[in-house]
Scaffold this motif. Structure first.
Motif, PDB file in Angstrom:
ATOM      1  N   PRO A 238      47.752 -32.247 -72.879  1.00 53.55           N
ATOM      2  CA  PRO A 238      47.270 -33.147 -73.930  1.00 53.55           C
ATOM      3  C   PRO A 238      45.930 -32.687 -74.480  1.00 53.55           C
ATOM      4  CG  PRO A 238      48.199 -34.418 -72.122  1.00 53.55           C
ATOM      5  CD  PRO A 238      48.179 -32.983 -71.666  1.00 53.55           C
ATOM      6  N   GLY A 239      45.796 -32.792 -75.797  1.00 54.58           N
ATOM      7  CA  GLY A 239      44.582 -32.334 -76.455  1.00 54.58           C
ATOM      8  C   GLY A 239      44.718 -30.950 -77.054  1.00 54.58           C
ATOM      9  N   ALA A 240      45.822 -30.251 -76.750  1.00 56.33           N
ATOM     10  CA  ALA A 240      46.038 -28.905 -77.276  1.00 56.33           C
ATOM     11  C   ALA A 240      46.324 -28.956 -78.776  1.00 56.33           C
ATOM     12  CB  ALA A 240      47.198 -28.241 -76.546  1.00 56.33           C
ATOM     13  N   SER A 241      46.250 -27.778 -79.402  1.00 56.64           N
ATOM     14  CA  SER A 241      46.557 -27.701 -80.830  1.00 56.64           C
ATOM     15  C   SER A 241      47.087 -26.308 -81.149  1.00 56.64           C
ATOM     16  CB  SER A 241      45.308 -27.992 -81.676  1.00 56.64           C
ATOM     17  OG  SER A 241      44.294 -27.037 -81.416  1.00 56.64           O
ATOM     18  N   GLY A 242      47.688 -26.175 -82.333  1.00 56.42           N
ATOM     19  CA  GLY A 242      48.146 -24.870 -82.765  1.00 56.42           C
ATOM     20  C   GLY A 242      49.656 -24.736 -82.881  1.00 56.42           C
ATOM     21  N   ALA A 243      50.100 -23.489 -83.062  1.00 55.03           N
ATOM     22  CA  ALA A 243      51.508 -23.213 -83.344  1.00 55.03           C
ATOM     23  C   ALA A 243      52.435 -23.630 -82.213  1.00 55.03           C
ATOM     24  CB  ALA A 243      51.691 -21.721 -83.647  1.00 55.03           C
ATOM     25  N   THR A 244      51.999 -23.433 -80.964  1.00 47.62           N
ATOM     26  CA  THR A 244      52.878 -23.809 -79.846  1.00 47.62           C
ATOM     27  C   THR A 244      53.070 -25.317 -79.790  1.00 47.62           C
ATOM     28  OG1 THR A 244      52.149 -21.856 -78.633  1.00 47.62           O
ATOM     29  CG2 THR A 244      53.271 -23.558 -77.367  1.00 47.62           C
ATOM     30  N   VAL A 245      52.056 -26.071 -80.195  1.00 51.68           N
ATOM     31  CA  VAL A 245      52.215 -27.529 -80.272  1.00 51.68           C
ATOM     32  C   VAL A 245      53.214 -27.891 -81.359  1.00 51.68           C
ATOM     33  CG1 VAL A 245      51.036 -29.717 -80.729  1.00 51.68           C
ATOM     34  CG2 VAL A 245      49.905 -27.971 -79.349  1.00 51.68           C
ATOM     35  N   VAL A 246      53.183 -27.200 -82.477  1.00 49.97           N
ATOM     36  CA  VAL A 246      54.184 -27.421 -83.537  1.00 49.97           C
ATOM     37  C   VAL A 246      55.593 -27.159 -82.994  1.00 49.97           C
ATOM     38  CG1 VAL A 246      55.028 -26.636 -85.787  1.00 49.97           C
ATOM     39  CG2 VAL A 246      52.570 -26.900 -85.401  1.00 49.97           C
ATOM     40  N   VAL A 247      55.739 -26.101 -82.203  1.00 56.72           N
ATOM     41  CA  VAL A 247      57.028 -25.802 -81.577  1.00 56.72           C
ATOM     42  C   VAL A 247      57.486 -26.984 -80.731  1.00 56.72           C
ATOM     43  CG1 VAL A 247      58.209 -24.335 -79.890  1.00 56.72           C
ATOM     44  CG2 VAL A 247      56.671 -23.308 -81.581  1.00 56.72           C
ATOM     45  N   ILE A 248      56.585 -27.512 -79.915  1.00 55.27           N
ATOM     46  CA  ILE A 248      56.919 -28.663 -79.062  1.00 55.27           C
ATOM     47  C   ILE A 248      57.325 -29.853 -79.917  1.00 55.27           C
ATOM     48  CG2 ILE A 248      55.946 -30.359 -77.454  1.00 55.27           C
ATOM     49  CD1 ILE A 248      54.132 -28.029 -76.414  1.00 55.27           C
ATOM     50  N   GLN A 249      56.553 -30.138 -80.950  1.00 59.45           N
ATOM     51  CA  GLN A 249      56.838 -31.306 -81.787  1.00 59.45           C
ATOM     52  C   GLN A 249      58.191 -31.181 -82.481  1.00 59.45           C
ATOM     53  OE1 GLN A 249      53.139 -30.958 -83.948  1.00 59.45           O
ATOM     54  NE2 GLN A 249      52.264 -32.762 -82.951  1.00 59.45           N
ATOM     55  N   ARG A 250      58.544 -30.005 -82.929  1.00 60.18           N
ATOM     56  CA  ARG A 250      59.837 -29.820 -83.605  1.00 60.18           C
ATOM     57  C   ARG A 250      61.000 -29.887 -82.617  1.00 60.18           C
ATOM     58  NH1 ARG A 250      57.298 -25.660 -88.092  1.00 60.18           N
ATOM     59  NH2 ARG A 250      57.109 -27.267 -89.706  1.00 60.18           N
ATOM     60  N   LEU A 251      60.803 -29.371 -81.418  1.00 55.59           N
ATOM     61  CA  LEU A 251      61.845 -29.513 -80.401  1.00 55.59           C
ATOM     62  C   LEU A 251      62.008 -30.972 -79.993  1.00 55.59           C
ATOM     63  CD1 LEU A 251      61.019 -26.420 -78.150  1.00 55.59           C
ATOM     64  CD2 LEU A 251      63.096 -26.747 -79.514  1.00 55.59           C
ATOM     65  N   MET A 252      60.886 -31.691 -79.885  1.00 52.68           N
ATOM     66  CA  MET A 252      60.950 -33.110 -79.534  1.00 52.68           C
ATOM     67  C   MET A 252      61.668 -33.910 -80.615  1.00 52.68           C
ATOM     68  SD  MET A 252      59.700 -33.921 -76.583  1.00 52.68           S
ATOM     69  CE  MET A 252      59.395 -35.655 -76.866  1.00 52.68           C
ATOM     70  N   THR A 253      61.446 -33.552 -81.865  1.00 53.00           N
ATOM     71  CA  THR A 253      62.140 -34.231 -82.962  1.00 53.00           C
ATOM     72  C   THR A 253      63.642 -34.027 -82.836  1.00 53.00           C
ATOM     73  OG1 THR A 253      60.264 -34.110 -84.484  1.00 53.00           O
ATOM     74  CG2 THR A 253      62.455 -34.261 -85.473  1.00 53.00           C
ATOM     75  N   ARG A 254      64.056 -32.817 -82.499  1.00 50.78           N
ATOM     76  CA  ARG A 254      65.481 -32.559 -82.303  1.00 50.78           C
ATOM     77  C   ARG A 254      66.024 -33.354 -81.121  1.00 50.78           C
ATOM     78  NH1 ARG A 254      69.899 -30.507 -85.142  1.00 50.78           N
ATOM     79  NH2 ARG A 254      71.534 -30.123 -83.594  1.00 50.78           N
ATOM     80  N   ARG A 255      65.155 -33.618 -80.138  1.00 52.68           N
ATOM     81  CA  ARG A 255      65.571 -34.392 -78.967  1.00 52.68           C
ATOM     82  C   ARG A 255      65.575 -35.896 -79.231  1.00 52.68           C
ATOM     83  NH1 ARG A 255      68.300 -31.374 -75.204  1.00 52.68           N
ATOM     84  NH2 ARG A 255      67.312 -29.340 -74.985  1.00 52.68           N
ATOM     85  N   GLY A 256      65.294 -36.289 -80.461  1.00 50.98           N
ATOM     86  CA  GLY A 256      65.373 -37.706 -80.817  1.00 50.98           C
ATOM     87  C   GLY A 256      64.056 -38.441 -80.804  1.00 50.98           C
ATOM     88  N   HIS A 257      62.942 -37.721 -80.581  1.00 49.50           N
ATOM     89  CA  HIS A 257      61.606 -38.335 -80.589  1.00 49.50           C
ATOM     90  C   HIS A 257      60.878 -37.823 -81.828  1.00 49.50           C
ATOM     91  CE1 HIS A 257      62.033 -39.576 -76.290  1.00 49.50           C
ATOM     92  NE2 HIS A 257      62.794 -38.491 -76.254  1.00 49.50           N
ATOM     93  N   THR A 258      61.153 -38.428 -82.971  1.00 49.83           N
ATOM     94  CA  THR A 258      60.654 -37.922 -84.240  1.00 49.83           C
ATOM     95  C   THR A 258      59.128 -37.871 -84.253  1.00 49.83           C
ATOM     96  OG1 THR A 258      62.577 -38.849 -85.367  1.00 49.83           O
ATOM     97  CG2 THR A 258      60.683 -38.211 -86.738  1.00 49.83           C
TER      98      THR A 258
END
Length: 343
Positions: A219-239
């Motif tokens: 928690p508190g991280a930022s950057g491209a890898t966080v974007v990767v996490i957020q997009r995978l989470m969206t696919r997992r149903g957590h928009t």
């Protein structure tokens, strides 16, 4: 491995009293005779309070250190190369009258070498301008008196004074200089250029496994890898909004996901969470998880349009990344490819 690439308890004080003499513990007899039981109780109480205060201070210090360590896993660092650790190539290994200044990562000539963090290329020369090193080398300054060194390169892919991003391809692995075979000689310097620390521990504290394991993002991280996490989470149903900020909303979503998978819900995306989060993707796939893949590839210099469509261009980019990093170049993004991309 490198044949060179080298770099060259105080006893506690005795407490004194006001007259300069040593302080000794009072005996029970002296306390009873001179001070009375009431004074003894006060003395013991004071000692207990002091001990409690000391324990609280120690606990607070440990918590602060833990928080600082966690904050360092902020997505700002990346694995510079894939390969194996050769025998004798570790930090501190003997090199004549000196010791090995970095960690060797062995793979074939031409294997991709990536910037471990964002920064500026300040050295691009034989030996990198540092004594005891050999071969083509790069030095990147990351700010805050932190530097990384990449040695024995077969080719440069960035210019002197270039600004680079974390994960960007900067060179190719090679065997230039005094070596027994192709590898990357990787160093981390902190405090000043020339002041080396163990690269394995340095990167581990920043969430990167130099031996090639999954990254750790807190928690508190930022950057491209966080974007990767957020997009995978969206696919997992957590928009989630793919803003690259691993804040409270994204952390809460990850914790819910972890709980649903029977994992420890600590909000850290690490070796336990990544395998459950990623998808095996191939040509024809589409959606937020493909956008996540394209984002991860772009961090490694792919330059793709992040359109969510796994077409021929993305397939070619996956194959090119796999080939450059000596993975099976089948164009399919499975766990092994994801681990390398997000490491």
């Amino acid at each position: 491995m490198c044949r060179s690439c080298a770099t060259t308890a105080v006893p506690a004080e005795t407490p004194l009293d006001e007259e300069g003499g040593p302080v000794h513990g009072l005996s029970r007899r002296a306390l009873l005779a001179g001070l009375g039981l009431g004074a003894l109780a006060v003395n013991l109480s004071t000692g207990a309070s002091t001990a409690v205060a000391a324990e609280a201070e120690a606990a607070a210090s440990a918590a602060a250190e833990a928080a600082a360590a966690a904050a360092a896993k902020n997505g700002a660092w990346a694995n510079p190369a894939l390969g194996r650790f050769p025998a004798g190539g570790h930090y501190g290994a003997p090199r004549g009258g000196a010791s090995h200044a970095g960690q060797d990562v062995s793979n074939s000539t031409g294997t991709a070498v990536h910037a471990a963090a964002a920064g500026t290329v300040v050295r691009r020369s034989w030996g990198g301008g540092l004594p005891g090193r050999t071969g083509n080398a790069l030095v990147i300054a990351h700010g805050g008196n932190q530097y990384t060194y990449y040695g024995h390169l077969s080719a440069y892919r960035v210019a002197l004074n270039a600004t680079v991003t974390a994960g960007q391809r900067i060179a190719d692995m090679g065997a230039t200089g005094n070596v027994t075979g192709p590898h990357l000689h990787f160093e981390t310097h902190t405090g000043s250029l020339g002041s080396t620390v163990n690269p394995v521990g340095f990167l581990a504290a920043r969430g990167v496994d130099l031996s090639g394991g999954w990254s750790r993002i807190d928690p508190g991280a930022s950057g491209a890898t966080v974007v990767v996490i957020q997009r995978l989470m969206t696919r997992r149903g957590h928009t989630l909004v793919a803003d690259g900020q691993y804040g409270s909303v994204s952390v809460a979503a990850v914790k819910r996901f972890q709980s649903s998978k029977g994992l420890v819900a600590d909000g850290q995306v690490g070796p336990a969470t990544w395998p459950s989060l990623v998808y095996t993707l191939r040509q024809g796939s589409s959606g937020a998880h493909v956008r996540a893949l394209q984002t991860a590839l772009n961090k490694r210099s792919a330059r793709l349009a992040v359109d969510g469509g796994f077409g021929s261009v993305t397939t070619s980019a996956v194959r090119a990344y796999q080939s450059a990093n000596r993975l099976v170049a089948d164009g399919e993004a499975g766990p092994v490819t994801w681990r390398a991309l997000t490491g």
